[in-house]
Scaffold this active site. Sequence first.
Site, PDB file in Angstrom:
ATOM      1  N   LYS A  27       0.733  -1.037  -0.103  1.00 24.03           N
ATOM      2  CA  LYS A  27       0.059  -0.194   0.099  1.00 24.03           C
ATOM      3  C   LYS A  27       0.828   1.347  -0.102  1.00 24.03           C
ATOM      4  CE  LYS A  27      -4.194  -1.766  -0.032  1.00 24.03           C
ATOM      5  NZ  LYS A  27      -5.261  -1.753   1.156  1.00 24.03           N
TER       6      LYS A  27
ATOM      7  N   ASP B  77      -8.699  -0.225   6.493  1.00 31.65           N
ATOM      8  CA  ASP B  77      -8.583  -1.456   7.502  1.00 31.65           C
ATOM      9  C   ASP B  77      -7.009  -1.403   7.956  1.00 31.65           C
ATOM     10  OD1 ASP B  77     -11.104  -3.159   7.693  1.00 31.65           O
ATOM     11  OD2 ASP B  77     -10.400  -3.529   5.485  1.00 31.65           O
TER      12      ASP B  77
END
Length: 395
Positions: free
Chosen positions: A76, A119
């Site tokens: 990410k 998340d």
Amino acid sequence: MLFKNPNATNSPYPTKLATVLNQETAHKSKQWLSTWPLLSRCATPLRSMTGTARALGINTLWIKDESKRSKLGSFKALGAPNALINLILTHFPTFEADKILLGKYREQLADFAVVSATDGNHGRALAAAAQSSGCPCTIVIHAQVSQEREDAIAEYGATMVRITGNYDESVEEADRIAKENGWIVVSDTSYEGYTEIPRDVMQGYGVMATETAEQLEAQEQKPTHIILQGGVGGLAAGVFSYFWEQYGVERPTFIVVEPRQADCLYQSAIQGKPSAATGSVDSVMAGLACGETSQIAWDFLQPSVDYFTLIEDQDAIDSMVHLAHSKYGDAPIVGGESGVAGLALLTKLAKLTQLNALSLNADSKVLIVNTEGATAPDLFKELTGISAEEIIAKQ
């Protein structure tokens, strides 16, 4: 569980899709991100798992190890920062892209606020990129996000907002906060009327594909199968699109794997349109605990993914232990809960003697991606019985 996608095609990479994601833009993103001090200057390792491949009964198993990408701990670190750079350039077109994350425009960006739901890993990457560039950042988390993950995001100066609902409700809350304050949502999932920023997140993931393609070419190798994690679909779209463009009609077999209880892509394949998960969504694979399919990602996945598959949480935990303790004599790897999904699927199918269901055999050359390291270090040690630092010392 396994679903063979009737809409998958081996046609050349469609021109319509190439206007959204393409290799040229992936290489540009790689250049922009190369100056960010939080990212490794070197490509992440492409490890050949010889012992595991032999145990599975396949020719070759490569694992692209994103635990080495950054201190942020996951792939990410490519997506959110790339999207933030593109977003800033649309509002400040005179800025130099490769200097944004160096903080050159900190004063001009002091009121350029961004917000996102997460998340864990996406929010942490956005918070870090915002801190580097000088943008105020707010991150919305849901009830299942651990305190450990919240603290890891807050470390990068983000304002934290926790809600009592699930991930999809946190996405809605981030959208509400943005509209209320005039801020901009930087999300990795798309919905009606919101596609450009998720596109740029996916394009950031193309950096990983660029590296992998170069590493495979250096070995004069080509995978027959590529297995990627599901989530909302952004990772798979960003990487599969690159290899589809590269290999065209001779592309590898593309496979997506998800937690059984967070099966939005699996359900989308069955229904032939972006759909919601049918389970509780909550999973130890926190990065894959997503209930809604990204609409823009689905445009790429529906015509390209050959198989959609599901695994259990225990499958992932077993594979974390496998990598951490060098089960078949391969180099130990810090594989996080979501990072090991590809290996978990292979191991599960091998135990059931069902590898042939994915056309896997002794000639198969399989690429998987360890998308995260120990992004929740305490949980990692609890599940594997060893710390990330001990594994790194053995590497």
